[in-house]
Design a protein around this motif. Structure first.
Motif, short mmCIF file in Angstrom:
data_model
loop_
_atom_site.label_atom_id
_atom_site.label_comp_id
_atom_site.label_asym_id
_atom_site.label_seq_id
_atom_site.Cartn_x
_atom_site.Cartn_y
_atom_site.Cartn_z
N ILE A 161 0.82 -1.21 0.00
CA ILE A 161 0.00 0.00 0.00
C ILE A 161 0.86 1.26 0.00
O ILE A 161 0.40 2.33 0.39
N ASN A 162 2.10 1.17 -0.47
CA ASN A 162 2.92 2.37 -0.48
C ASN A 162 2.98 2.99 -1.87
O ASN A 162 2.45 2.46 -2.85
N ILE A 163 3.64 4.14 -1.95
CA ILE A 163 3.69 4.89 -3.19
C ILE A 163 4.45 4.15 -4.29
O ILE A 163 4.17 4.31 -5.49
N VAL A 164 5.42 3.32 -3.92
CA VAL A 164 6.19 2.56 -4.89
C VAL A 164 5.31 1.53 -5.58
O VAL A 164 5.32 1.40 -6.81
N THR A 165 4.54 0.78 -4.79
CA THR A 165 3.64 -0.23 -5.36
C THR A 165 2.59 0.44 -6.25
O THR A 165 2.29 -0.05 -7.35
N GLN A 166 2.05 1.55 -5.80
CA GLN A 166 1.04 2.24 -6.60
C GLN A 166 1.64 2.73 -7.91
O GLN A 166 1.01 2.63 -8.97
N GLY A 167 2.86 3.26 -7.85
CA GLY A 167 3.51 3.77 -9.06
C GLY A 167 3.80 2.68 -10.07
O GLY A 167 3.81 2.93 -11.28
N PHE A 168 4.04 1.45 -9.60
CA PHE A 168 4.31 0.34 -10.49
C PHE A 168 3.02 -0.25 -11.06
O PHE A 168 2.91 -0.51 -12.27
N LEU A 169 2.02 -0.45 -10.21
CA LEU A 169 0.82 -1.17 -10.64
C LEU A 169 -0.18 -0.30 -11.39
O LEU A 169 -0.91 -0.81 -12.25
N THR A 170 -0.24 0.99 -11.11
CA THR A 170 -1.24 1.82 -11.77
C THR A 170 -1.11 1.81 -13.30
O THR A 170 -2.09 1.54 -14.00
N PRO A 171 0.07 2.06 -13.87
CA PRO A 171 0.16 1.98 -15.33
C PRO A 171 -0.02 0.56 -15.86
O PRO A 171 -0.59 0.36 -16.94
N LEU A 172 0.45 -0.43 -15.13
CA LEU A 172 0.30 -1.81 -15.57
C LEU A 172 -1.17 -2.20 -15.63
O LEU A 172 -1.63 -2.83 -16.59
N VAL A 173 -1.93 -1.83 -14.60
CA VAL A 173 -3.36 -2.15 -14.53
C VAL A 173 -4.14 -1.40 -15.62
O VAL A 173 -5.00 -1.98 -16.29
N SER A 174 -3.83 -0.12 -15.80
CA SER A 174 -4.62 0.69 -16.72
C SER A 174 -4.34 0.36 -18.18
O SER A 174 -5.24 0.38 -19.02
N GLN A 175 -3.08 0.01 -18.48
CA GLN A 175 -2.71 -0.20 -19.87
C GLN A 175 -2.89 -1.64 -20.33
O GLN A 175 -3.02 -1.88 -21.54
N THR A 176 -2.92 -2.60 -19.42
CA THR A 176 -3.03 -3.99 -19.87
C THR A 176 -4.34 -4.28 -20.58
O THR A 176 -4.28 -4.83 -21.70
N PRO A 177 -5.53 -3.96 -20.13
CA PRO A 177 -5.92 -3.69 -18.74
C PRO A 177 -6.08 -5.01 -17.97
O PRO A 177 -6.32 -6.06 -18.56
N ALA A 178 -5.95 -4.91 -16.65
CA ALA A 178 -6.05 -6.08 -15.78
C ALA A 178 -6.42 -5.62 -14.39
O ALA A 178 -6.26 -4.45 -14.03
N VAL A 179 -6.92 -6.55 -13.61
CA VAL A 179 -7.08 -6.34 -12.17
C VAL A 179 -5.79 -6.81 -11.52
O VAL A 179 -5.19 -7.80 -11.95
#
Length: 304
Positions: free
Chosen positions: A92-110
């Motif tokens: 739940i930190n800023i590093v995890t959010q920074g990594f997963l947000t583009p991955l989730v939005s562009q794949t797209p995936a949950v």
């Protein structure tokens, strides 16, 4: 702890931990934790769940922006395990959010960022057990009637990918093997190990401190796949191994590749190297062109 001197330090495991005589543990790399939110640019939403009262650590779920046209389309699921030497990091930190947000939005995936308790307060193998408990909670959604509505409504449980970096890659690999050993009811299509940590012949002092019951070397099957009699049960048809040119862990990623290729596991190994980069560079500079390129490679792997 208000003040300290070098004489009070009993262990110094830079850049991860310092341990003092009074038992106080100082984490040397910390990043801000963020509340669940909706990203204003991508529309990715997040929420937190606590899997079990026995594991008082949050697991965070990320959902891409859904509109009326694609709301009925089930998406792949990325199960992500953060790194940090088993002793730092958070879902739940800023590093995890920074990594997963583009991955989730562009794949797209949950995506589900797995929460696990950190050593040394919770010595290894507790992290392995916690990750497996979260994984079992996820598999409870295989028939579409699990406890979380986002997973039930939006996830295609026949398209599951395990992703982890550094120590998290070690944990993700463990989950992929245990899924095969226990014949779980969802289909893992692939495993992505980013700059993976695995043990070597020489015992690791940090791991020995965090995992008192282990040799902290390559005869421990949790720490080193080559020592695992269940390696051939790795429950996915393909593995992507990513190393970085300047990373001191690069030889371990190469060894992991060779170990898989020599094993009785019948899958395909894909391999790539981040030239000119160091360990987990994409987490600390997510807007660099090479970090963006890596994200695109992960998206391609998931969407093959």
């Amino acid at each position: 702890m208000s003040s300290s001197t070098e004489t009070e330090i009993t262990h110094d495991f830079a850049p991860f931990l310092r341990v003092y005589k009074d038992g106080h543990v100082e984490r040397l790399l910390t990043t801000p934790r963020l509340p669940p939110s909706t990203d204003p640019i991508t529309g990715v939403q997040s929420k937190d769940v606590v899997i079990s009262p026995d594991i008082d650590v949050k697991t965070r779920i990320f959902l891409p922006k859904m509109d009326e046209l694609d709301a009925s389309k089930k998406l792949p699921l990325i199960i992500y395990v953060h790194g940090g030497g088993f002793c730092i990091g958070s879902p739940i930190n800023i590093v995890t959010q920074g990594f997963l947000t583009p991955l989730v939005s562009q794949t797209p995936a949950v995506a589900i960022a797995v929460g696990y308790r950190l050593a040394p307060e919770h010595p290894l193998p507790i992290a392995y057990n916690d990750c497996w408990a979260v994984f079992q909670w996820i598999t409870a959604h295989a028939n579409g009637s699990g406890p979380d509505s986002w997973i039930n409504d939006y996830v295609d449980m026949s398209r599951v990918y395990l992703v982890g970096e550094s120590a998290g890659a070690n944990l993700a690999h463990y989950l992929a093997v245990q899924a095969g050993v226990n014949k779980i009811g969802l289909r893992i299509r692939g495993l992505i190990t980013l700059h993976p940590y695995f043990a070597q012949k020489e015992p690791d002092k940090l791991i020995k401190y965090l995992y008192p019951g282990s040799s902290a070397s390559n005869d421990d099957p949790k720490l080193y796949p080559g020592a695992d009699p269940d390696l051939e049960k790795l429950s996915c048809p393909k593995v992507l191994i990513v190393v970085a040119e300047k990373d001191f862990l690069k030889p371990r990623g190469i060894d992991y590749k060779e170990t898989l290729e020599k094993s009785k596991w019948e899958g395909i190994v894909e391999f790539m190297e981040n030239e000119g980069e160091d360990h987990c560079f994409y987490l600390f500079n997510p807007f660099s062109e090479k970090a963006k390129g890596l994200i695109q490679s992960l998206i391609s792997f998931v969407n093959q």
